[in-house]
Motif scaffolding. Structure first.
Motif, short mmCIF file in Angstrom:
data_model
loop_
_atom_site.label_atom_id
_atom_site.label_comp_id
_atom_site.label_asym_id
_atom_site.label_seq_id
_atom_site.Cartn_x
_atom_site.Cartn_y
_atom_site.Cartn_z
N LEU A 113 10.27 8.31 33.38
CA LEU A 113 11.07 7.31 33.85
C LEU A 113 11.87 8.09 34.94
O LEU A 113 11.86 9.23 35.07
CB LEU A 113 12.36 7.05 32.88
CG LEU A 113 11.87 6.33 31.71
CD1 LEU A 113 12.93 6.36 30.72
CD2 LEU A 113 11.40 4.76 32.16
N ALA A 117 18.93 11.71 31.50
CA ALA A 117 19.99 11.76 30.44
C ALA A 117 20.66 13.13 30.27
O ALA A 117 19.65 14.09 29.81
CB ALA A 117 19.59 11.02 29.01
N VAL A 220 14.62 0.89 27.03
CA VAL A 220 13.59 2.24 27.34
C VAL A 220 13.06 2.22 25.93
O VAL A 220 13.61 2.13 24.83
CB VAL A 220 14.64 3.32 27.34
CG1 VAL A 220 15.03 3.29 29.05
CG2 VAL A 220 15.68 3.58 26.80
N ASN A 223 14.80 3.34 22.50
CA ASN A 223 15.83 2.74 22.08
C ASN A 223 15.24 1.82 21.03
O ASN A 223 15.72 0.53 21.36
CB ASN A 223 16.52 2.21 23.04
CG ASN A 223 17.95 2.13 22.75
OD1 ASN A 223 18.54 2.43 21.71
ND2 ASN A 223 18.82 1.71 23.60
P1 AMP Z 1 17.55 11.46 20.74
O1 AMP Z 1 16.20 11.14 20.24
O2 AMP Z 1 18.83 11.48 20.23
O3 AMP Z 1 17.58 12.80 21.67
O4 AMP Z 1 18.08 10.43 21.98
C1 AMP Z 1 17.04 10.10 23.18
C2 AMP Z 1 17.41 8.74 23.49
O5 AMP Z 1 18.25 8.90 24.66
C3 AMP Z 1 16.39 7.92 23.89
O6 AMP Z 1 15.52 7.65 22.81
C4 AMP Z 1 16.70 6.86 24.68
O7 AMP Z 1 17.33 5.87 24.09
C5 AMP Z 1 17.94 7.86 25.36
N1 AMP Z 1 17.35 8.20 26.81
C6 AMP Z 1 17.20 9.63 27.21
N2 AMP Z 1 16.61 9.76 28.33
C7 AMP Z 1 16.82 8.56 28.85
C8 AMP Z 1 16.27 8.13 30.08
N3 AMP Z 1 15.84 8.74 31.13
N4 AMP Z 1 16.43 6.79 30.28
C9 AMP Z 1 16.95 6.01 29.34
N5 AMP Z 1 17.36 6.43 28.18
C10 AMP Z 1 17.07 7.45 27.87
#
Ligand code: AMP
Ligand code: MG
Length: 326
Positions: A113, A117, A220, A223
């Motif tokens: 992407l 984040a 995304v 999620n």
């Molecule tokens: P975690 O698994 O707790 O590290 O969370 C990661 C989550 O953050 C992903 O599954 C996405 O939902 C969100 N996330 C991380 N990076 C992005 C990104 N570049 N664009 C959109 N959502 C993101």
């Protein structure tokens, strides 16, 4: 994949964990939300190891943890003022900001992407490592893909043994739920994932309205609806229905006195019942540990007392919805 996984203690483990990370290995570290599986976010090979250890699809983006707001510009471009305002108020802490990715950053860490984040974690061990190494660390939760997030080093060890070099034991996590994610790249700032920082807290800090859809379209990969799941089937029941149709193959997670009374009246074996707090912050802290414990009991179903549908409970309701795979 089988490597020896060592458990590091904070006193002498911090330097070892930092060395492993600097040499491109991944190490599970405590954060104030859940344990994260960290790797140098600027090292593609190291980041790929995280995806491999978790069994996570390569298009699911990772959150990059940075030592402070002064590092934002290494990773993001076109950063709105609001990002700094929120960072000042909530960093270090359980708030992740979604921004436009700098073209200098490899898209391996963002799952391809062009957004990124970012978060500054509050846990002193994680922060020490970030500052000592002067790195960005990609750190998704330290569990196999779709499984429950770990809130203790022991849960990490059980789930990831043989797949990662080390886990740094920093005790149980303070919040026990994943960070709040706010998208600052869309026209209206939007909560993408509810978490310990509520929309009300964000709005009062920002002085503007923040959107929070009731349930998310899969904006995304990553999620996804079915996520954060125990191995045992999980079902939510209204308080008054919780104890109806008891069977020895069921166990219970409840928070109200009323549910406790009903379970007692129905003569449900107390060893199959687990009470958690009726305060949403305390509930959030212990939710994953409670689910891990019940999951290990070998039951067919975990019955959960339905939680209040108010906004303060949004993060818990979100995780329970996903744990049921709805
Ligand atoms: P975690 O698994 O707790 O590290 O969370 C990661 C989550 O953050 C992903 O599954 C996405 O939902 C969100 N996330 C991380 N990076 C992005 C990104 N570049 N664009 C959109 N959502 C993101
Ligand atoms: Mg996760």
């Amino acid at each position: 994949m089988s490597i020896e996984t060592i458990v590091l203690k904070p006193d002498d483990g911090l330097t070892k964990a930092t060395d492993l990370l600097l040499s491109g290995d991944c190490v599970a570290l405590p954060t104030e939300t859940v344990y994260g599986l960290a790797a140098d976010a600027s090292n593609e090979k190291a980041v790929r190891k995280v995806f491999e250890a978790k069994g996570r699809p390569l298009d699911h983006p990772l959150i990059v943890h940075i030592p402070g707001a002064d590092h934002i510009k290494r990773w993001a471009i076109d950063v709105p003022e609001l990002a700094y305002k929120l960072a000042e108020q909530f960093w270090p802490g359980p708030l992740t900001l979604l921004l436009s990715k700098s073209p200098d950053v490899s898209s391996v860490v963002t799952g391809g992407l062009d957004t990124i984040a970012l978060r500054v974690p509050e846990h002193p061990l994680f922060l020490d490592i970030l500052r000592q190494a002067d790195l960005g660390l990609a750190a998704p939760s330290a569990n196999r893909y779709k499984k429950l997030s770990p809130t203790t080093a022991n849960q990490v060890f059980k789930g990831m043994q043989g797949r990662i070099k080390a886990v740094l034991d920093g005790g149980p996590c303070e919040f026990g739920l994943e960070s709040t994610i706010v998208d600052l790249t869309s026209a209206a700032p939007t909560v993408l994932r509810a978490g310990p920082i509520t929309r009300a807290m964000l709005e009062s800090a920002a002085g503007i309205t923040i959107e929070q859809p009731e349930s998310h379209k899969v904006a995304v990969p990553g999620n996804v609806a079915a996520h954060y799941q125990p191995g045992t089937r999980l079902r939510e029941y209204k308080t008054q229905d919780l104890a109806s149709n008891d069977a020895p193959s069921c166990c219970y997670l409840f928070y109200s006195e009323e549910a406790g009374d009903l379970l007692r009246k129905a003569e449900v074996d107390p060893s199959r019942c687990l009470k958690v707090s009726d305060d949403c912050v305390e509930y959030g802290k212990t939710l994953y540990s409670a689910l891990h414990k019940l999951d290990e009991g070998g039951y067919d179903e975990i019955r959960i007392e339905a939680t209040p549908r108010s906004e303060r409970w949004a993060a818990i309701n979100d995780r329970l919805r996903r744990a049921q795979g709805d």
